[in-house]
Design an enzyme around this catalytic site. Structure first.
Site, PDB file in Angstrom:
ATOM      1  N   ASP A  14       0.760  -1.111  -0.011  1.00 24.98           N
ATOM      2  CA  ASP A  14      -0.097  -0.053  -0.026  1.00 24.98           C
ATOM      3  C   ASP A  14       0.888   1.451  -0.129  1.00 24.98           C
ATOM      4  OD1 ASP A  14      -2.300  -1.674   0.155  1.00 24.98           O
ATOM      5  OD2 ASP A  14      -2.148  -1.709   2.351  1.00 24.98           O
ATOM      6  N   LYS A  17       1.910   1.952  -5.221  1.00 21.87           N
ATOM      7  CA  LYS A  17       2.333   1.383  -6.473  1.00 21.87           C
ATOM      8  C   LYS A  17       1.491   1.425  -7.719  1.00 21.87           C
ATOM      9  CE  LYS A  17       2.196  -2.510  -4.606  1.00 21.87           C
ATOM     10  NZ  LYS A  17       2.269  -2.323  -2.901  1.00 21.87           N
ATOM     11  N   GLY A  41      -4.526  -4.482  -3.439  1.00 17.16           N
ATOM     12  CA  GLY A  41      -5.517  -3.460  -3.723  1.00 17.16           C
ATOM     13  C   GLY A  41      -4.633  -2.433  -4.391  1.00 17.16           C
ATOM     14  N   HIS A  42      -4.864  -2.041  -5.497  1.00 21.80           N
ATOM     15  CA  HIS A  42      -4.109  -0.930  -6.005  1.00 21.80           C
ATOM     16  C   HIS A  42      -4.953   0.128  -6.742  1.00 21.80           C
ATOM     17  CE1 HIS A  42      -0.566  -3.844  -7.193  1.00 21.80           C
ATOM     18  NE2 HIS A  42      -0.761  -3.889  -5.819  1.00 21.80           N
ATOM     19  N   GLN A 222       1.960  -6.418  -3.211  1.00 24.76           N
ATOM     20  CA  GLN A 222       2.328  -6.107  -1.709  1.00 24.76           C
ATOM     21  C   GLN A 222       3.713  -5.309  -1.543  1.00 24.76           C
ATOM     22  OE1 GLN A 222       1.306  -9.645  -3.018  1.00 24.76           O
ATOM     23  NE2 GLN A 222      -0.471  -8.722  -2.671  1.00 24.76           N
TER      24      GLN A 222
END
Ligand code: GDP
Ligand code: IMO
Ligand code: MG
Length: 433
Positions: A14, A17, A41-42, A222
């Protein structure tokens, strides 16, 4: 000449990225996810639209070709939902899915939860998306791959075998658990039919693309500290969430990976369990959490937050071979004064030379800080205006903070980020393929 750039998170995920994969994708031809699955989760904010991707490579808003490579684990339902969502936004989808990526089944998700419960203090606080159990099956060599998924006659016998083993295992924890194998088979056969048009041999495809001079951007999921081999074991994830995972996760030779960009958040966050030496529990923690919207993209969990830990990030710079750093979420520290950066740890009164990697040692370490002056809060419009004006328009204490990170890490800072929007970015050094 090989035209490749990798975007890696240097902390516990988080770091932002997604924002920078989108940013750098402007010059890319192909964006490749090479590790993890829908535990990621991006978030991307571009042209007033917010995108949240779990599996889809973050070049999708720009309609760039995306490849989900062999190192990923794929929940077909989640991927199909993401495809649908993009279609609803009238986006053209140029997606390729590796035939050798492994497939997540419902029993993997169930085992993820059951195994966590039985681990007690060693539980990582997983996203319960079945990531660990799917990678376990890959390593044990009875996992099912995308190739199996799209060939029903292969899927059936392999699934029957795996299901039998998994059911016995689940029943140790929960004797009442029972689901119908045929239901899973029919559901997954259907997913296979829908995903078949996207499936390729991704290693061959990507190497050919490189030979043809295409620009390839690798998107890590990650963060380095969550990596299975060089992270904070066992409180991490099950893949190499760092630059070392690129070759194994794509089939692109190590010598063809040119530039490694490390993303560093201006403070530290962590979702899940495990000691977090610079963690904050006071009003500052609440303020950072609110200002940085630190709630998990996948699970909605409030993220734990703390001061920037450059001691563990240095370890990430070393193992990833980071060329340049991007600092994100600087705006989220607004109004906090003073601000601290951890530069090393002490163990039994002695300063350590290197981040000690073993969780049992880290638990006994004391972080050592440098203190910095903070900067005042501003409105979103003001931050956007500052971004337009450039680096010199940043508050002076923020510039000192950035320069100090540069010196403490002994690395170049390529960009800084003062908001979620693509435009809230200040370029110090261009990053080119
Ligand atoms: P990722 O997993 O590394 O892609 O990061 P996430 O998307 O999970 O979390 C980063 C969050 O911060 C997202 O909501 C981004 O939109 C947001 N973000 C990224 N850069 C900045 C920034 O510089 N400032 C602020 N305020 N938010 C940012
Ligand atoms: P992105 O790509 C933050 C954490 C989980 C848990 C541990 C293992 O958005 O940075 P898993 O479900 O992978 O078995 O969980 O890893 N975790 C993440 N934390 N960002 C992520 O992804 C994460 N993916 C997994 O919270 O502690
Ligand atoms: Mg995330």
């Amino acid at each position: 000449m090989n035209n490749t750039i990798a975007v890696i998170g240097l902390s516990w995920g988080d770091e932002g990225k997604g924002k920078f994969v989108d940013y750098l994708a402007q010059k890319a031809d192909i964006v490749v996810r090479y590790n993890g699955g829908n535990n990621a989760g991006h978030t991307i904010v571009a042209n007033g639209v917010k995108y949240k991707f779990k599996l889809m490579p973050s070049g999708a808003p720009l309609e760039k070709e995306g490849v989900i490579a062999n190192g990923c684990v794929v929940d077909p339902k989640v991927l199909l939902e993401e495809i649908e969502n993009l279609k609803k936004l009238n986006k053209n989808i140029y997606l390729k899915l590796s035939s050798t990526a492994h497939v997540i089944f419902p029993f993997h998700r169930i085992l993820d939860g059951l195994e966590e419960e039985s681990k007690g203090n060693y539980a990582a606080g997983t996203t319960k998306r079945g990531i660990g159990p799917t990678y376990s099956d890959k390593a044990a060599r009875w996992g099912l791959r995308v190739f199996d998924l799209i060939n029903p006659e292969i899927l059936k016998p392999k699934l029957e075998k795996l299901f039998k083993i998994k059911k016995e295992l689940i029943n140790i924890y929960d004797p009442s658990w029972s689901v119908n194998l045929d239901t899973i088979y029919e559901e997954y056969k259907n997913y296979g039919e829908q995903l078949k048009p996207y499936v390729i041999d991704s290693a061959y495809y990507l190497n050919k693309a490189l030979d043809a001079g295409k620009n390839i951007l690798f998107e890590a999921a990650q963060g380095s500290l969550l990596g299975i081999d060089h992270g904070y074991y066992p409180y991490g994830t099950s893949s190499n969430a760092n630059a070392l995972g690129i070759s194994a996760g794509t089939g692109i030779p190590p010598k063809k990976i040119n530039k490694i960009i490390g993303i560093v958040k201006a403070y530290t966050s962590r979702v899940g369990e495990g000691k977090f030496p610079t963690e904050l529990f006071n009003d500052n923690a609440d303020k950072i959490r609110e200002q940085g919207h630190e709630y998990g993209t996948v699970t909605g969990r409030p993220r734990r937050v703390g001061w920037l830990d450059l001691f563990n990030i240095k370890y990430g710079i070393m193992i990833n071979g980071v060329d340049k750093v991007i600092i994100t979420l600087l705006d989220a520290l607004e109004g906090i004064n003073p601000i601290k950066i951890c530069t090393t740890y002490e163990l039994n009164g002695k300063k350590l030379e290197s981040w000690p990697i073993q969780s049992e040692i880290i638990e006994n370490c004391v972080p050592i800080y440098k203190t910095f002056e903070g900067w005042e809060a501003k409105s979103r419009d003001e931050w956007l205006n500052i971004a337009k004006k450039g680096y010199d328009a940043l508050p002076e204490p923020m510039r000192i903070y950035i320069q100090s990170i540069k010196e403490l890490l002994n690395t170049d800072i390529a960009m800084v980020s003062i908001g979620p929007d693509r435009r809230e970015t200040i370029v110090l050094e261009d990053i080119n393929f």
